[in-house]
Design a protein around this motif. Structure first.
Motif: not given
Length: 307
Positions: A152-159, A173-177, A184-189, A215-218
């Motif tokens: 999937l390429g490079d992802y990075r954490t987002t605040e 985390v976001s790929s920047g695209h 983007d992926v938002i993981g929750l517990h 974050n309507p696209g995540a």
């Protein structure tokens, strides 16, 4: 007696057909709401048996009302769009969610990953070794781990703003695209609705709804310790739950000590508008390593949503 019966029946109808109403986050009712299939079936049986046994003389239609309320509880709060299984396309992903309960070994996880080859995995309560071929991102506090396939390429954490973090772990985390097939992926517990944590739990549900709106696209994935009938979760209109595409009697994930139809569907893979679930692509996998069952969903960004 007639007034009491009327109140009970009204409450049953409100619970079934007005998800998200304030009573769904009250103690006891919140816990019953977490098991919609069991409670819905129970209401239906009481109503169906009560009519012929004439147990509802004070309100003759009570049995029928309970049957209706029971049936209504089976209705999903939202139903994801389902696309044909035979149609491939850009932006198709295999997504895994599994609350490992801090009891799944790296070997257990690696075996599952080899079987299903997820592109993205969200693993509450996991901080062990990373399977080969994946990058790992781990939240602070009680760990929530996000794995992304190297392809999937490079992802990075987002605040994540403090007001939007949930109790047991939040990571973005976001790929920047995010406008492509690499969302983007938002993981929750979230906190569970237990004595002493009810206020935190309600606040967490509000935070999840706020994250969805912001974050309507995540992809929003994790153990939410709630079903979409609970409180603010029922108000989310930017996402739908891919797990709702599972068979109605097979979508529960917790606890694994119960048969699948009796479990609570508290593990979620929320996909944005413009995404769909591949027909037959949602599976609850049997596993003895955790009290939560793994959830796998094959999802894709619909062609009309691609740039």
């Amino acid at each position: 007696m007639r007034i009491l019966s009327l109140c009970i029946l009204t409450a049953a109808l409100v619970w079934a057909f007005l998800p998200g109403n304030p009573t769904t986050t009250w103690p006891v009712i919140a816990h019953l709401t977490a098991f919609p299939v069991v409670i819905g079936a129970g209401l239906g049986v009481i109503g169906a048996v009560g009519v012929p046994l004439r147990r509802f003389r004070a309100l003759p239609v009570a049995g029928a009302v309970l049957v209706i309320a029971g049936a209504g509880s089976f209705l999903p709060v939202q139903r994801p769009t389902v696309s044909d299984a035979g149609v491939g396309g850009e932006g198709e992903l295999v997504v895994l969610e599994w609350n490992t309960g801090d009891s799944v070994t790296p070997e257990n996880l690696a075996a599952l990953v080899r079987d299903i080859h997820p592109d993205i995995a969200v693993l509450p309560e996991y901080s062990g070794e990373v399977p080969a071929g994946y990058r790992s991102f781990v939240s602070g506090g009680t760990p929530v781990t996000v794995l992304t396939a190297e392809g999937l390429g490079d992802y990075r954490t987002t605040e994540v703003p403090g007001s939007s973090r949930v109790t047991f772990g939040t990571i973005h985390v976001s790929s920047g695209h995010p406008g492509t097939g690499k969302p983007d992926v938002i993981g929750l517990h979230t906190a569970p609705p237990l004595p002493g944590l009810m206020g935190r739990w309600r606040g967490d549900l509000g935070a999840v709804a706020a994250l969805a709106a912001a974050n309507p696209g995540a992809l929003i994935i994790g153990d939410l310790n709630a079903v979409l009938r609970h409180g603010d979760l029922a108000q989310i209109d930017t996402h739908t739950d891919a797990v709702a595409a599972a068979p109605i009697f097979g979508g529960g994930t917790w606890p694994t000590s119960l048969p699948g139809w009796a479990r609570s569907p508290i593990d979620h893979i929320l996909i944005p508008d413009g995404w769909s679930v591949v027909d037959g692509g949602v599976h609850i996998i049997g596993s003895g390593q955790s009290d939560h069952a793994p959830v796998v969903a094959r999802v894709r960004r619909r062609q009309e949503s691609l740039p």
